[in-house]
Design a protein around this motif. Structure first.
Motif, PDB file in Angstrom:
ATOM      1  N   ALA A  91       0.841  -1.192   0.000  1.00 43.26           N
ATOM      2  CA  ALA A  91       0.000   0.000   0.000  1.00 43.26           C
ATOM      3  C   ALA A  91       0.880   1.248   0.000  1.00 43.26           C
ATOM      4  CB  ALA A  91      -0.938   0.015   1.210  1.00 43.26           C
ATOM      5  N   TYR A  92       0.395   2.272  -0.692  1.00 42.68           N
ATOM      6  CA  TYR A  92       1.096   3.561  -0.784  1.00 42.68           C
ATOM      7  C   TYR A  92       0.040   4.622  -0.512  1.00 42.68           C
ATOM      8  CZ  TYR A  92       4.430   6.973  -2.757  1.00 42.68           C
ATOM      9  OH  TYR A  92       5.326   8.020  -2.948  1.00 42.68           O
ATOM     10  N   LEU A  93       0.033   5.148   0.723  1.00 43.63           N
ATOM     11  CA  LEU A  93      -1.086   5.948   1.195  1.00 43.63           C
ATOM     12  C   LEU A  93      -0.662   7.356   1.593  1.00 43.63           C
ATOM     13  CD1 LEU A  93      -2.648   3.273   3.575  1.00 43.63           C
ATOM     14  CD2 LEU A  93      -3.230   3.679   1.175  1.00 43.63           C
ATOM     15  N   SER A  94      -1.572   8.299   1.395  1.00 43.00           N
ATOM     16  CA  SER A  94      -1.342   9.670   1.814  1.00 43.00           C
ATOM     17  C   SER A  94      -1.574   9.810   3.314  1.00 43.00           C
ATOM     18  CB  SER A  94      -2.281  10.607   1.058  1.00 43.00           C
ATOM     19  OG  SER A  94      -2.239  11.914   1.608  1.00 43.00           O
ATOM     20  N   LYS A  95      -0.747  10.628   3.960  1.00 47.00           N
ATOM     21  CA  LYS A  95      -0.957  10.908   5.381  1.00 47.00           C
ATOM     22  C   LYS A  95      -2.230  11.721   5.614  1.00 47.00           C
ATOM     23  CE  LYS A  95       3.585  10.570   7.536  1.00 47.00           C
ATOM     24  NZ  LYS A  95       4.609  11.251   8.338  1.00 47.00           N
ATOM     25  N   ASP A  96      -2.785  12.262   4.543  1.00 49.03           N
ATOM     26  CA  ASP A  96      -4.043  12.992   4.661  1.00 49.03           C
ATOM     27  C   ASP A  96      -5.239  12.050   4.727  1.00 49.03           C
ATOM     28  OD1 ASP A  96      -2.787  15.459   4.621  1.00 49.03           O
ATOM     29  OD2 ASP A  96      -2.877  15.622   2.434  1.00 49.03           O
ATOM     30  N   SER A  97      -4.999  10.759   4.515  1.00 51.52           N
ATOM     31  CA  SER A  97      -6.089   9.780   4.596  1.00 51.52           C
ATOM     32  C   SER A  97      -6.639   9.736   6.021  1.00 51.52           C
ATOM     33  CB  SER A  97      -5.587   8.392   4.206  1.00 51.52           C
ATOM     34  OG  SER A  97      -5.042   8.393   2.901  1.00 51.52           O
ATOM     35  N   GLY A  98      -7.922   9.465   6.147  1.00 46.85           N
ATOM     36  CA  GLY A  98      -8.529   9.342   7.462  1.00 46.85           C
ATOM     37  C   GLY A  98      -8.186   8.011   8.109  1.00 46.85           C
ATOM     38  N   SER A  99      -8.458   7.905   9.405  1.00 50.73           N
ATOM     39  CA  SER A  99      -8.127   6.688  10.140  1.00 50.73           C
ATOM     40  C   SER A  99      -8.888   5.482   9.603  1.00 50.73           C
ATOM     41  CB  SER A  99      -8.408   6.874  11.631  1.00 50.73           C
ATOM     42  OG  SER A  99      -9.774   7.201  11.852  1.00 50.73           O
ATOM     43  N   GLU A 100     -10.148   5.667   9.248  1.00 52.87           N
ATOM     44  CA  GLU A 100     -10.937   4.548   8.733  1.00 52.87           C
ATOM     45  C   GLU A 100     -10.393   4.060   7.391  1.00 52.87           C
ATOM     46  OE1 GLU A 100     -13.222   2.709  10.187  1.00 52.87           O
ATOM     47  OE2 GLU A 100     -12.812   3.917  11.972  1.00 52.87           O
ATOM     48  N   GLU A 101      -9.921   5.000   6.578  1.00 48.34           N
ATOM     49  CA  GLU A 101      -9.335   4.625   5.294  1.00 48.34           C
ATOM     50  C   GLU A 101      -8.063   3.806   5.505  1.00 48.34           C
ATOM     51  OE1 GLU A 101      -7.705   6.765   1.177  1.00 48.34           O
ATOM     52  OE2 GLU A 101      -8.860   7.916   2.655  1.00 48.34           O
ATOM     53  N   LEU A 102      -7.256   4.210   6.488  1.00 50.49           N
ATOM     54  CA  LEU A 102      -6.034   3.463   6.792  1.00 50.49           C
ATOM     55  C   LEU A 102      -6.358   2.063   7.285  1.00 50.49           C
ATOM     56  CD1 LEU A 102      -3.004   3.121   7.278  1.00 50.49           C
ATOM     57  CD2 LEU A 102      -3.309   4.256   9.502  1.00 50.49           C
ATOM     58  N   LEU A 103      -7.301   1.952   8.209  1.00 51.24           N
ATOM     59  CA  LEU A 103      -7.669   0.640   8.746  1.00 51.24           C
ATOM     60  C   LEU A 103      -8.230  -0.269   7.658  1.00 51.24           C
ATOM     61  CD1 LEU A 103      -9.355   1.877  12.037  1.00 51.24           C
ATOM     62  CD2 LEU A 103      -7.129   0.754  11.844  1.00 51.24           C
ATOM     63  N   LYS A 104      -9.048   0.294   6.778  1.00 45.08           N
ATOM     64  CA  LYS A 104      -9.587  -0.482   5.665  1.00 45.08           C
ATOM     65  C   LYS A 104      -8.469  -0.974   4.760  1.00 45.08           C
ATOM     66  CE  LYS A 104     -12.819  -0.143   1.777  1.00 45.08           C
ATOM     67  NZ  LYS A 104     -13.761   0.763   1.030  1.00 45.08           N
ATOM     68  N   ALA A 105      -7.472  -0.090   4.518  1.00 46.97           N
ATOM     69  CA  ALA A 105      -6.340  -0.467   3.669  1.00 46.97           C
ATOM     70  C   ALA A 105      -5.539  -1.600   4.304  1.00 46.97           C
ATOM     71  CB  ALA A 105      -5.446   0.749   3.434  1.00 46.97           C
ATOM     72  N   LEU A 106      -5.327  -1.536   5.613  1.00 49.89           N
ATOM     73  CA  LEU A 106      -4.572  -2.581   6.305  1.00 49.89           C
ATOM     74  C   LEU A 106      -5.278  -3.931   6.186  1.00 49.89           C
ATOM     75  CD1 LEU A 106      -3.497  -0.670   9.555  1.00 49.89           C
ATOM     76  CD2 LEU A 106      -2.088  -1.183   7.549  1.00 49.89           C
ATOM     77  N   ARG A 107      -6.579  -3.921   6.344  1.00 48.16           N
ATOM     78  CA  ARG A 107      -7.335  -5.178   6.223  1.00 48.16           C
ATOM     79  C   ARG A 107      -7.301  -5.693   4.787  1.00 48.16           C
ATOM     80  NH1 ARG A 107     -11.086  -1.990   9.801  1.00 48.16           N
ATOM     81  NH2 ARG A 107     -10.759  -2.813  11.917  1.00 48.16           N
ATOM     82  N   SER A 108      -7.365  -4.772   3.822  1.00 51.93           N
ATOM     83  CA  SER A 108      -7.311  -5.169   2.416  1.00 51.93           C
ATOM     84  C   SER A 108      -5.957  -5.779   2.073  1.00 51.93           C
ATOM     85  CB  SER A 108      -7.569  -3.957   1.512  1.00 51.93           C
ATOM     86  OG  SER A 108      -8.886  -3.470   1.661  1.00 51.93           O
ATOM     87  N   VAL A 109      -4.903  -5.174   2.619  1.00 55.63           N
ATOM     88  CA  VAL A 109      -3.551  -5.679   2.386  1.00 55.63           C
ATOM     89  C   VAL A 109      -3.423  -7.113   2.896  1.00 55.63           C
ATOM     90  CG1 VAL A 109      -1.171  -5.453   3.248  1.00 55.63           C
ATOM     91  CG2 VAL A 109      -2.348  -3.471   2.272  1.00 55.63           C
ATOM     92  N   MET A 110      -3.998  -7.387   4.052  1.00 57.51           N
ATOM     93  CA  MET A 110      -3.916  -8.729   4.620  1.00 57.51           C
ATOM     94  C   MET A 110      -4.708  -9.751   3.815  1.00 57.51           C
ATOM     95  SD  MET A 110      -1.755  -8.971   6.929  1.00 57.51           S
ATOM     96  CE  MET A 110      -2.174 -10.671   7.360  1.00 57.51           C
ATOM     97  N   SER A 111      -5.668  -9.278   3.034  1.00 56.27           N
ATOM     98  CA  SER A 111      -6.439 -10.193   2.186  1.00 56.27           C
ATOM     99  C   SER A 111      -5.794 -10.372   0.816  1.00 56.27           C
ATOM    100  CB  SER A 111      -7.875  -9.692   2.031  1.00 56.27           C
ATOM    101  OG  SER A 111      -7.916  -8.495   1.272  1.00 56.27           O
ATOM    102  N   GLY A 112      -4.621  -9.752   0.642  1.00 58.02           N
ATOM    103  CA  GLY A 112      -3.867  -9.949  -0.592  1.00 58.02           C
ATOM    104  C   GLY A 112      -4.017  -8.855  -1.627  1.00 58.02           C
ATOM    105  N   ARG A 113      -4.768  -7.803  -1.318  1.00 56.24           N
ATOM    106  CA  ARG A 113      -4.952  -6.720  -2.283  1.00 56.24           C
ATOM    107  C   ARG A 113      -3.890  -5.640  -2.086  1.00 56.24           C
ATOM    108  NH1 ARG A 113     -10.396  -7.976  -1.119  1.00 56.24           N
ATOM    109  NH2 ARG A 113     -10.615  -6.317   0.421  1.00 56.24           N
ATOM    110  N   ARG A 114      -3.718  -4.820  -3.113  1.00 57.30           N
ATOM    111  CA  ARG A 114      -2.820  -3.661  -3.031  1.00 57.30           C
ATOM    112  C   ARG A 114      -3.662  -2.392  -3.051  1.00 57.30           C
ATOM    113  NH1 ARG A 114       2.438  -5.233  -3.565  1.00 57.30           N
ATOM    114  NH2 ARG A 114       2.752  -7.303  -4.451  1.00 57.30           N
ATOM    115  N   VAL A 115      -3.236  -1.401  -2.278  1.00 55.21           N
ATOM    116  CA  VAL A 115      -4.035  -0.189  -2.108  1.00 55.21           C
ATOM    117  C   VAL A 115      -3.143   1.035  -2.337  1.00 55.21           C
ATOM    118  CG1 VAL A 115      -5.536   1.117  -0.559  1.00 55.21           C
ATOM    119  CG2 VAL A 115      -5.410  -1.385  -0.361  1.00 55.21           C
ATOM    120  N   TYR A 116      -3.591   1.927  -3.237  1.00 53.09           N
ATOM    121  CA  TYR A 116      -2.832   3.138  -3.525  1.00 53.09           C
ATOM    122  C   TYR A 116      -3.761   4.342  -3.478  1.00 53.09           C
ATOM    123  CZ  TYR A 116       0.036  -0.551  -5.625  1.00 53.09           C
ATOM    124  OH  TYR A 116       0.737  -1.700  -5.851  1.00 53.09           O
TER     125      TYR A 116
END
Length: 203
Positions: free
Chosen positions: A98-123
């Motif tokens: 994942a390659y995420l902006s620090k301007d992302s909200g906390s929920e967006e970050l948590l969603k990205a972390l869960r997506s990463v663990m399921s094998g997806r990539r998040v940008y």
């Protein structure tokens, strides 16, 4: 339980990020680091599922950390406030999840972390839009010369490898510095690495 190491150079942000993630029962913070070197040791020692790292860490930068962790079991999530051409391309080459902006909200970050663990990539889309690769101004021969410079070879050694005169090599190096708008060889190497231009070429 998703086990996480966080690397962030600013202690207050590090603690705040860890506290926020820890509020959710499916995450466990197993290590916090303020430098890339500390993060690399932590990942080696505690073997987390994910390493969240700021792109601009003290010492070893986040992208270098990602490159060092490439191929391992730990997934890397980059956080950045920078929109810098070349950084996203380098992150992709390092295999970040994942390659995420620090301007992302906390929920967006948590969603990205869960997506990463399921094998997806998040940008983050905004980072993608501003990361169109800048064209490398160097010729193929100049790329070869710069690659040898980055490998620590002297002007005489480069001349031997490429079967050129030392004067010709010096001319190539002067042209490289002018095109990259830098003052010396070290700055040329740094700029080319940041842009993702310093890749192996057949010699």
């Amino acid at each position: 339980m998703i086990r996480i190491v966080i690397a962030e150079g600013q202690r207050m942000l590090l603690d705040a990020l860890a506290a926020m993630i820890s509020l959710h029962s499916d995450f466990e913070i197993v290590g916090k680091a303020c430098t890339g070197e500390e993060a690399l040791k932590l990942v080696t020692d505690v073997r987390p599922d994910i390493c969240i790292t700021d792109i601009q860490l003290p010492g070893m930068k986040g992208l270098e950390l990602a490159e060092r962790l490439k191929g391992g079991s730990c997934k890397v999530v980059i956080l950045t406030a920078l929109v810098q051409v070349g950084y996203f391309e380098r992150a992709i080459q390092a295999g970040v999840s994942a390659y995420l902006s620090k301007d992302s909200g906390s929920e967006e970050l948590l969603k990205a972390l869960r997506s990463v663990m399921s094998g997806r990539r998040v940008y983050t889309r905004e980072l993608l839009a501003d990361s169109a690769p800048e064209e490398n101004p160097l010729t193929e021969r100049e790329k070869e010369v710069l690659l040898l410079v980055a490998g620590g070879k002297t002007t005489q050694e480069i001349a031997g490898v490429l079967h050129l005169s030392r004067g010709t090599v010096r001319n190539y190096i002067s042209g490289i510095l002018e095109k990259l708008r830098v003052k010396n060889r070290i700055e040329a190497i740094i700029r080319s690495k940041e842009k993702g231009w310093l890749e192996p070429f057949p010699i």
